[in-house]
Every structure is written in C-alpha cells, then in structure tokens.
Write a protein that holds these residues in place. Structure first.
Motif, PDB file in Angstrom:
ATOM      1  N   ILE A  63       0.834  -1.165  -0.008  1.00 20.79           N
ATOM      2  CA  ILE A  63       0.097   0.046  -0.078  1.00 20.79           C
ATOM      3  C   ILE A  63       0.698   1.214  -0.121  1.00 20.79           C
ATOM      4  CG2 ILE A  63      -1.656   1.397   1.136  1.00 20.79           C
ATOM      5  CD1 ILE A  63      -2.767  -1.403   2.418  1.00 20.79           C
ATOM      6  N   ILE A  64       1.873   1.087   0.675  1.00 19.25           N
ATOM      7  CA  ILE A  64       2.870   2.457   0.813  1.00 19.25           C
ATOM      8  C   ILE A  64       3.535   2.567  -0.467  1.00 19.25           C
ATOM      9  CG2 ILE A  64       5.035   3.223   2.063  1.00 19.25           C
ATOM     10  CD1 ILE A  64       3.668   1.830   4.592  1.00 19.25           C
ATOM     11  N   ILE A  65       3.931   1.503  -0.891  1.00 17.17           N
ATOM     12  CA  ILE A  65       4.776   1.721  -2.118  1.00 17.17           C
ATOM     13  C   ILE A  65       3.903   2.143  -3.392  1.00 17.17           C
ATOM     14  CG2 ILE A  65       6.244   0.425  -4.014  1.00 17.17           C
ATOM     15  CD1 ILE A  65       7.390  -1.143  -1.612  1.00 17.17           C
ATOM     16  N   ALA A  66       2.498   1.538  -3.399  1.00 21.59           N
ATOM     17  CA  ALA A  66       1.705   2.133  -4.338  1.00 21.59           C
ATOM     18  C   ALA A  66       1.558   3.380  -4.394  1.00 21.59           C
ATOM     19  CB  ALA A  66       0.433   1.212  -4.134  1.00 21.59           C
ATOM     20  N   PHE A  67       1.360   4.200  -2.975  1.00 21.13           N
ATOM     21  CA  PHE A  67       1.094   5.457  -3.064  1.00 21.13           C
ATOM     22  C   PHE A  67       2.325   6.366  -3.218  1.00 21.13           C
ATOM     23  CE2 PHE A  67       1.516   9.067  -0.352  1.00 21.13           C
ATOM     24  CZ  PHE A  67       0.268  10.094  -0.644  1.00 21.13           C
ATOM     25  N   ILE A  68       3.567   5.874  -2.880  1.00 15.74           N
ATOM     26  CA  ILE A  68       4.900   6.508  -3.366  1.00 15.74           C
ATOM     27  C   ILE A  68       4.751   6.637  -4.763  1.00 15.74           C
ATOM     28  CG2 ILE A  68       7.117   6.515  -3.137  1.00 15.74           C
ATOM     29  CD1 ILE A  68       6.951   5.287  -0.058  1.00 15.74           C
ATOM     30  N   CYS A  69       4.660   5.245  -5.645  1.00 16.25           N
ATOM     31  CA  CYS A  69       4.767   5.370  -6.964  1.00 16.25           C
ATOM     32  C   CYS A  69       4.018   6.245  -7.554  1.00 16.25           C
ATOM     33  CB  CYS A  69       4.805   3.852  -7.228  1.00 16.25           C
ATOM     34  SG  CYS A  69       6.160   2.863  -7.108  1.00 16.25           S
ATOM     35  N   GLY A  70       2.724   5.995  -7.300  1.00 15.11           N
ATOM     36  CA  GLY A  70       1.608   6.909  -7.886  1.00 15.11           C
ATOM     37  C   GLY A  70       1.834   8.528  -7.683  1.00 15.11           C
ATOM     38  N   HIS A  71       2.393   9.001  -6.427  1.00 16.60           N
ATOM     39  CA  HIS A  71       2.594  10.356  -6.310  1.00 16.60           C
ATOM     40  C   HIS A  71       3.767  10.654  -7.102  1.00 16.60           C
ATOM     41  CE1 HIS A  71       3.499  13.998  -3.915  1.00 16.60           C
ATOM     42  NE2 HIS A  71       4.718  13.688  -3.709  1.00 16.60           N
ATOM     43  N   CYS A  72       5.026   9.958  -7.272  1.00 15.51           N
ATOM     44  CA  CYS A  72       6.116  10.166  -8.145  1.00 15.51           C
ATOM     45  C   CYS A  72       5.695  10.619  -9.590  1.00 15.51           C
ATOM     46  CB  CYS A  72       7.354   9.006  -7.800  1.00 15.51           C
ATOM     47  SG  CYS A  72       7.898   9.288  -6.601  1.00 15.51           S
ATOM     48  N   VAL A  73       4.651   9.568  -9.890  1.00 11.28           N
ATOM     49  CA  VAL A  73       4.202   9.757 -11.388  1.00 11.28           C
ATOM     50  C   VAL A  73       3.572  11.106 -11.405  1.00 11.28           C
ATOM     51  CG1 VAL A  73       2.554   8.834 -13.094  1.00 11.28           C
ATOM     52  CG2 VAL A  73       4.145   6.976 -12.036  1.00 11.28           C
ATOM     53  N   HIS A  74       2.699  11.333 -10.444  1.00 11.61           N
ATOM     54  CA  HIS A  74       2.034  12.458 -10.456  1.00 11.61           C
ATOM     55  C   HIS A  74       2.679  13.558 -10.462  1.00 11.61           C
ATOM     56  CE1 HIS A  74      -1.429  15.224  -9.319  1.00 11.61           C
ATOM     57  NE2 HIS A  74      -0.580  15.860  -8.651  1.00 11.61           N
ATOM     58  N   ILE A  75       3.797  13.875  -9.696  1.00 11.84           N
ATOM     59  CA  ILE A  75       4.545  14.917  -9.637  1.00 11.84           C
ATOM     60  C   ILE A  75       5.326  15.306 -10.778  1.00 11.84           C
ATOM     61  CG2 ILE A  75       4.683  15.162  -7.207  1.00 11.84           C
ATOM     62  CD1 ILE A  75       7.436  14.022  -7.286  1.00 11.84           C
ATOM     63  N   PHE A  76       5.761  14.015 -11.588  1.00  9.03           N
ATOM     64  CA  PHE A  76       6.591  14.024 -12.734  1.00  9.03           C
ATOM     65  C   PHE A  76       5.763  14.701 -13.696  1.00  9.03           C
ATOM     66  CE2 PHE A  76       8.840  12.814 -16.409  1.00  9.03           C
ATOM     67  CZ  PHE A  76      10.149  13.211 -16.005  1.00  9.03           C
ATOM     68  N   VAL A  77       4.506  14.120 -13.977  1.00  5.71           N
ATOM     69  CA  VAL A  77       3.466  14.582 -15.086  1.00  5.71           C
ATOM     70  C   VAL A  77       3.418  16.100 -14.927  1.00  5.71           C
ATOM     71  CG1 VAL A  77       1.313  14.344 -16.042  1.00  5.71           C
ATOM     72  CG2 VAL A  77       2.697  12.487 -15.473  1.00  5.71           C
ATOM     73  N   VAL A  78       2.879  16.529 -13.698  1.00  5.92           N
ATOM     74  CA  VAL A  78       2.645  17.982 -13.340  1.00  5.92           C
ATOM     75  C   VAL A  78       4.220  18.860 -13.779  1.00  5.92           C
ATOM     76  CG1 VAL A  78       2.247  19.590 -11.579  1.00  5.92           C
ATOM     77  CG2 VAL A  78       0.877  17.832 -11.522  1.00  5.92           C
ATOM     78  N   ALA A  79       5.311  18.105 -13.397  1.00  7.96           N
ATOM     79  CA  ALA A  79       6.439  19.250 -13.924  1.00  7.96           C
ATOM     80  C   ALA A  79       6.494  19.189 -15.277  1.00  7.96           C
ATOM     81  CB  ALA A  79       7.622  18.351 -12.965  1.00  7.96           C
ATOM     82  N   SER A  80       6.279  17.974 -16.016  1.00 12.14           N
ATOM     83  CA  SER A  80       6.434  18.003 -17.563  1.00 12.14           C
ATOM     84  C   SER A  80       5.330  18.801 -18.255  1.00 12.14           C
ATOM     85  CB  SER A  80       5.935  16.658 -17.942  1.00 12.14           C
ATOM     86  OG  SER A  80       5.934  16.605 -19.507  1.00 12.14           O
ATOM     87  N   ARG A  81       4.291  19.038 -17.384  1.00 12.28           N
ATOM     88  CA  ARG A  81       3.216  20.213 -18.087  1.00 12.28           C
ATOM     89  C   ARG A  81       3.644  21.498 -17.687  1.00 12.28           C
ATOM     90  NH1 ARG A  81      -2.517  17.369 -16.287  1.00 12.28           N
ATOM     91  NH2 ARG A  81      -2.639  15.564 -17.892  1.00 12.28           N
ATOM     92  N   GLU A  82       4.229  21.877 -16.569  1.00 11.35           N
ATOM     93  CA  GLU A  82       4.942  23.279 -16.298  1.00 11.35           C
ATOM     94  C   GLU A  82       5.952  23.545 -17.304  1.00 11.35           C
ATOM     95  OE1 GLU A  82       5.398  23.880 -12.274  1.00 11.35           O
ATOM     96  OE2 GLU A  82       3.348  23.082 -11.647  1.00 11.35           O
ATOM     97  N   CYS A  83       6.940  22.672 -17.459  1.00 10.56           N
ATOM     98  CA  CYS A  83       7.665  22.791 -18.266  1.00 10.56           C
ATOM     99  C   CYS A  83       7.424  22.827 -19.579  1.00 10.56           C
ATOM    100  CB  CYS A  83       8.930  21.540 -18.398  1.00 10.56           C
ATOM    101  SG  CYS A  83       9.893  21.044 -16.899  1.00 10.56           S
ATOM    102  N   CYS A  84       6.266  22.380 -20.094  1.00 11.60           N
ATOM    103  CA  CYS A  84       5.792  22.574 -21.372  1.00 11.60           C
ATOM    104  C   CYS A  84       5.331  24.012 -21.643  1.00 11.60           C
ATOM    105  CB  CYS A  84       4.471  21.632 -21.842  1.00 11.60           C
ATOM    106  SG  CYS A  84       4.926  19.890 -22.139  1.00 11.60           S
ATOM    107  N   LYS A  85       4.469  24.557 -20.629  1.00  9.32           N
ATOM    108  CA  LYS A  85       4.047  25.795 -20.793  1.00  9.32           C
ATOM    109  C   LYS A  85       5.302  26.843 -20.545  1.00  9.32           C
ATOM    110  CE  LYS A  85      -0.042  24.749 -17.971  1.00  9.32           C
ATOM    111  NZ  LYS A  85      -0.875  25.207 -16.783  1.00  9.32           N
ATOM    112  N   ALA A  86       6.423  26.487 -19.890  1.00  8.90           N
ATOM    113  CA  ALA A  86       7.191  27.464 -19.932  1.00  8.90           C
ATOM    114  C   ALA A  86       8.200  27.586 -21.030  1.00  8.90           C
ATOM    115  CB  ALA A  86       8.345  26.906 -18.646  1.00  8.90           C
TER     116      ALA A  86
END
Length: 437
Positions: A63-86
């Motif tokens: 459960i903990i690793i699923a949350f961590i992995c999902g969170h890491c995917v989330h922050i990376f996709v958000v970062a990618s979108r912000e980079c696209c805008k920049a």
C-alpha cells in the motif's frame, strides 16, 4: 524574457491546445496501456515478494509503495506540463522534461541540463532493456514447463527457448505506434486477468494454512521485497508516451482519473495475489506464481500459456521506449530513404540483444530484483524527486515541506537501490556457486 513575462507566458500557454498527435488514444485505451505497463510479469512475482517480507509487512509495504509510486508519477507529469508551458512546447518526453526542468530551474542547475537529459535517457534505455530481458526469460520458462511435462523426450534448457522465441518477439517488435499497440495491450490485460483468476482458483481450491506463515519476514530479505514491488508497480517510463498521446490529456491526473484508477486497481490486485499466494505456497514460491501451478490440470496449463502470450503482446509496449531513445540518435545519421530499413534492423538487433542477455543470465527472480532495485529506483523515485525540487526551488511551500518530502523520496530510492542490488548480487553469486559444485 524577464521573470514577470515568463510567469504571464506560462499562464497563457496551454500545451494541450497545441498538441497534434498523429494517432491519439482514448481514455480507455490509455488506461489499458498504463495498466499493461505495470501489470506485466511483476504481478506474478508479488507472492514471492510477500514470502521475502512476511504477509503483514507485505500488505502494509504494498500500500505504501503504491502510494509513493503513484505520487512520483503525479509530480513528474505535473512537472512535465509546467515545463511545456515554460518553453511553449505542446509535449515533452521523460528525458526532455528532466532537461527542461534544469534549464528553467535555479542558475546553478542550468549547466547540468544536458547531463540530466543524458542520465534520464541512459536510465530509461537500460531499464526497458532489462524489462525485455525479463519478458524473454518468463516466456521461455513458462513454455519450457509445459514442453518438459508433455514432451518429455525433448528436454531443452531454458536458454534454447529464449532463442526460439526471438522470432515472434522480432515480429511484435516491428509495431511502431502506441495506437496499434492498444488492442494487443487490451488482449494482454484480458489474458493476464484470466491468469490472475486461475491463480486465485488454485490458491483457494483447498484449505489455506496461515499459522506457519511469517507476519514479518527476515530482515535481510526485505530489500528483495522492495525491489520486486517497485519493479512490479513502476511503469513511469511509459507514462509520458501514454499521457502525450491521449486525446484528452486533462483526464490523466485528478480524481477520478486514468492514473488514480490504474494505481488503485494495481494495488488491489497486487495485495490480493501477494497475500494469498504466499499463504498457499509459502517459501516454495518461484519467480512467477504460474510456475508453482500444477502441470496436470487444464486451467493451470491455460494459465501458463496465457501468461506467455500476454507477455509477448506486452513486449512491444516496453520495447517502444527503447526504440524511441535509440532512433532519436540514429535517425539523423541516416538518409531519409533508408530510415525504414534502419527501423527494421535496429528493432531486430535489440530483440536479439535482450534475448542474448536472457540466455546468459536466465535467472528470472534475480533479473526482476536487479532491474527493480537499480533502474526503477532511479526512474520512478530518485529522478521525479529531484526534478520536482529543481522546478519548484523558488516556491517549496511552507517550511519548505516540498523539499523535505522530496528528500525523503530520493533517500528512499537510494536505500532501495543499494540494498536491493547488494542482496540480488549475493543471490546470483550463490546460484552460480551451486551450479559449479
């Protein structure tokens, strides 16, 4: 461009409006590809992970690793979108996101942008080469079990089966678009879920004894648990190609979303199969639970066949990442009229290379652990934590909680990497010693 203008530019530019994807995927197809990226051979290795950790630690850890992995995917996709805008680009890949984050981050990091991109591409390339090696060995071992049982006059070592299956894998490796892979991913998911249900049938077929099963496993085997679960959960290298080819990329994040649905489904399947698979087979578990199924019942025979076909259909999805990186550097060196031939030759060469590694090291459990510990820890935990920190350096939240959170992610990734690799290398040395005695 000064900081004020860049902020205004970021707000005005919407990368989704500028994407021109040749063959976009629907939410369902994207979900199928995302599930397939995480629901490969990894789910069948989860019971062995529980055997290493103990069933209590296994449940909590999954459960903990699923949350961590999902969170890491989330922050990376958000970062990618912000980079696209920049930088006013409609989409960016995994390595391009790393480079752009460093370019627009604090001044000291900007000179490291090219190195960050190269490091990310190196990690992606070798991660998915490792995955392709695992798939080759898993297919070979599943089919070998069947042939050894029903054609006992011809007993081949697993290495021979690795070579035989290079032919269909070379054919599947010629598929070039994710849209064309979606139907195969859907079929593979159906076969995998069917295999999952067959495994559950054998698990619950007779009474289960849990009194002799460990709640907390031996501490020295816990790194093997981490490596296997991280390998099984992580599909971050496929995340950006999936998100970038969605018809409605806005649906990838949020709640409910493609990512949330996928990670919840994955977590539940892993928890159920890991827990009860360990209860049924205990310490006799092999690298894939299908290898523990009997050889004289037709459901078990079907499961072994289904997993082989499923992995063959999954292979080109992970193979896509390898070819995407290689073609980036090779296509500019070849005239346009020869690029189709280049694609064919390189795809065959990479399949054969992965098959060669499978022949040299046909140790399914150990290859899974080494890929999970070494490469998926880097790709799925360490890099997302670093990229998010660099991108948000000027706004790390109250008490800099984003910085502390990301430091914990990176430290966790480093611990998984070092401990997992150490345990796996010692296991390989022990196996090699036993073979030579």
């Amino acid at each position: 461009m000064d900081e004020k203008k860049m902020d205004l530019s970021i707000e005005e530019y919407n990368p989704f409006e500028h994407r021109n994807v040749k063959k976009p995927n629907s939410d369902i197809r994207s979900l199928a590809n995302l599930l397939k990226s995480s629901l490969g051979s990894g789910i069948l290795a989860i019971p062995l992970a529980f055997a290493n950790a103990g069933w209590g630690v296994g449940i909590v850890g999954t459960i903990i690793i699923a949350f961590i992995c999902g969170h890491c995917v989330h922050i990376f996709v958000v970062a990618s979108r912000e980079c696209c805008k920049a930088v006013h680009k409609p989409l960016l890949g995994y390595a391009e996101t790393c480079k752009t984050a460093f370019q627009i981050g604090p001044k000291p990091t900007r000179r490291l942008a090219s190195a960050a991109e190269s490091f990310a591409e190196f990690s992606l390339l070798f991660t998915y080469i490792g995955v392709c090696c695992i798939f080759t060995v898993l297919i070979a071992e599943s089919v070998k079990q069947l042939f050894d049982s029903y054609i006992p006059d011809v007993i081949w070592p697993v290495e021979y089966y690795c070579l035989v299956f290079l032919v269909p894998l070379c054919v599947m490796g010629q598929i070039r678009y994710l849209k064309w892979l979606a139907p195969f991913s859907l079929i593979a998911n159906i076969l995998l879920i069917t295999t999952f249900l067959i495994c559950l049938y054998y698990i619950f077929k007779d009474d289960i004894t849990i009194s002799d099963k460990l709640v907390v496993g031996h501490a020295e085997r816990f790194p093997a648990f981490l490596s296997t679960v991280i390998f099984a959960m992580e599909g971050i290298g496929v995340v950006m190609p999936v998100e970038n080819t969605m018809k409605t990329p806005e649906h990838f994040l949020g709640c409910p979303s493609v990512l949330v649905v996928a990670m919840t489904f994955i977590m539940v399947m892993y928890g159920v199969l890991g827990l009860f698979g360990y209860f049924r087979y205990g310490d006799t578990l092999k690298g894939s639970i299908t290898l523990n199924l009997p050889l004289n019942d037709w459901p078990a025979i079907c499961a072994k066949g289904f997993i082989a076909v499923s992995i063959i259909f999954t292979y080109p999805l992970h193979f896509y990442v390898v070819i995407d990186i290689l073609m980036k550097y090779m296509e500019p060196l070849v005239q346009k009229k020869y690029q189709n031939i280049l694609q064919i030759v390189v795809r065959i060469a990479v399949v054969c290379f992965c098959g060669g590694i499978g022949v040299a090291l046909p140790f399914l459990e150990q290859i899974i652990n080494i890929v999970g510990a070494l490469f998926y820890s880097i790709l799925g935990l360490i890099i997302p934590g670093i990229v998010d920190t660099v991108l948000r350096w000027e706004n790390l939240g109250r008490y800099k909680w984003i910085l502390w959170k990301n430091i914990l992610l990176v430290v966790f990734g480093i611990i998984c990497l070092i401990s997992g690799c150490t345990v796996t290398i010692l296991d390989i040395i022990q196996i090699m010693k036993q073979k030579t005695e």
